[in-house]
Design a protein around this motif. Structure first.
Motif, short mmCIF file in Angstrom:
data_model
loop_
_atom_site.label_atom_id
_atom_site.label_comp_id
_atom_site.label_asym_id
_atom_site.label_seq_id
_atom_site.Cartn_x
_atom_site.Cartn_y
_atom_site.Cartn_z
N ARG A 42 0.56 -1.40 0.32
CA ARG A 42 0.41 0.15 -0.39
C ARG A 42 0.89 1.34 0.29
O ARG A 42 0.65 2.20 -0.67
N ILE A 43 2.07 1.18 0.49
CA ILE A 43 2.83 2.14 0.49
C ILE A 43 3.47 2.77 -0.57
O ILE A 43 3.40 3.54 -1.56
N ARG A 48 -5.64 4.04 -2.56
CA ARG A 48 -4.78 2.69 -2.40
C ARG A 48 -6.11 2.21 -3.16
O ARG A 48 -7.32 1.99 -2.71
N PRO A 55 1.84 6.72 -2.86
CA PRO A 55 2.27 7.15 -2.27
C PRO A 55 1.43 8.22 -1.02
O PRO A 55 -0.12 8.03 -1.67
N ARG A 56 1.45 8.86 -0.34
CA ARG A 56 0.99 8.90 0.78
C ARG A 56 -0.24 10.43 0.41
O ARG A 56 0.30 10.73 -0.59
N GLY A 57 -1.15 10.40 0.34
CA GLY A 57 -2.20 11.33 0.55
C GLY A 57 -3.15 10.85 -1.07
O GLY A 57 -3.98 11.71 -0.99
N GLU A 58 -2.28 9.35 -1.48
CA GLU A 58 -3.34 9.59 -2.33
C GLU A 58 -4.21 7.82 -2.35
O GLU A 58 -3.57 7.47 -0.87
#
Lengths: 173, 204
Positions: A70-71, A80, A75-78
């Motif tokens: 997932r990471i 998944r 990337p963060r803020g999106e």
């Protein structure tokens, strides 16, 4: 209430370190001389030692793999995609879970729609050609997306820019 | 179980850099995961019924932590912050009705052979006492009988080694409340485990 009762009522709190001052001193003094209360305190302390010695349980091995996926993929803020068999909790259509930028974008989109409606005139019937252009022209859509944050920050100045852009579309269309 | 704050702080700083760079480089974050996964999983498992749901919420906790890392100002407070994320996710899950704050199955180690309690080590607890499967089962059962908020405090304090203030911050309550929950839990567990904790050893 006997002295022992008073002390017994406070032994658990004493055992977890919750007593201070005179009450703490009183418990300590009493347990030095009363073997029954001392035994009770010892039992409470042994209970704590038993818990200290109890290990937590390891998470299933695949948990970290799922996190990595997932990471790495998103990337963060999106948002998944699903990585497990059951619906992920993170993707529920739940309002409280949306990041701040999503609200900003959604609000900006509403403002943009209202602006287009105003520019097209009552009921949006004045220039249907422009609506078609907005929906169909990918380049135009990209430009509109670029406008979203500017609309939010400074709607008046962007309105002018949007007007120029629309005029350009009309000329080209 | 204590924690080396300097080491944790360094790992968190490295993880923040990786997060900001959007590199997906999980080396430092992986180290943080390895350090805290069992505590977080055990805490969540102590609050929700299903093991699969607990695993999912554990995953969500760490993903949420990764996403929010750039907003974490006190790197040294990572553990309490992480538990707060977990507690919020559990709360959301319970509110949604998908989980209940009661458990009937075991929440601790050893039952499925995943990890056994560490034998010995602790002063005053004889090795043979901790090695007893029967006793471990009794401890699990006794813990499961506690109210959820007491169970949470016990897991954080005794298994993760968190202090009162740290637990209070994670749970959104006052330190005095944590102390009170721990005291009530200790009292209840002492009664449940009387056959193991009562004895002639009354030296103080």
């Amino acid at each position: 209430m006997t002295k022992c009762d008073f002390i017994r009522d406070r032994l658990a709190e004493y055992a977890v370190g919750g007593l201070r001052g005179r009450v703490r001193a009183r418990v300590e003094a009493h347990t030095r001389t009363c073997s029954e209360c001392r035994a009770e305190l010892r039992a409470l302390e042994r209970t704590g030692e038993l818990l200290d010695a109890t290990a937590p349980q390891e998470a299933p091995a695949e948990t970290w793999e799922g996190i990595q996926e997932r990471i790495a993929l998103h990337p963060r803020g999106e948002r998944r995609r699903e990585t497990r068999g059951r619906p992920k909790l993170g993707w529920r259509p739940k309002l409280g879970w949306r990041p701040r930028w999503a609200w900003v974008m959604a609000t900006a989109a509403v403002v943009l729609v209202l602006m287009v409606a105003v520019l097209l005139g009552p009921l949006g019937l004045g220039e249907p050609r422009l609506v078609v252009a907005l929906e169909a022209d990918e380049e135009m859509q990209a430009t509109m997306e670029g406008h979203l944050s500017a609309v939010w920050a400074a709607p008046l100045s962007d309105m002018a820019a949007l007007g120029l852009q629309m005029a350009s579309v009309e000329e080209n269309g | 179980m204590g924690e080396d704050r300097d080491e944790v702080r360094e790992l968190v700083v490295r993880a923040k850099v990786a997060c900001r760079a959007r590199s997906g480089d999980g080396e430092a974050f992986g180290a943080l995961y390895r350090r805290y996964q069992s505590g977080i999983y055990t805490f969540i498992r102590s609050q929700v019924r299903e093991a699969e749901l607990a695993a999912d919420l554990t995953q969500d906790t760490f993903v949420r932590a990764w996403e929010s890392l750039p907003r974490l100002r006190k790197e040294g407070a990572f553990r309490g912050w992480l538990y707060r994320i977990a507690a919020n996710l559990v709360r959301d899950e319970v509110k949604s009705g998908r989980a209940r704050l009661e458990v009937t199955e075991s929440t601790l180690a050893g039952e499925d052979g995943s990890r056994l309690p560490e034998p010995a080590g602790k002063e005053g607890v004889p090795e043979e006492m901790l090695a007893s499967e029967e006793m471990k089962e009794e401890v699990r059962r006794a813990l499961d009988s506690l109210p959820a908020e007491q169970r949470a405090a016990v897991v954080m304090h005794h298994m993760e080694g968190m202090g009162m203030s740290e637990i209070a911050e994670a749970m959104g309550v006052r330190p005095g409340t944590v102390m009170s929950r721990l005291a009530r839990a200790r009292e209840a567990l002492r009664k449940e485990l009387s056959r193991y904790v009562e004895g002639s050893d009354d030296e103080v």
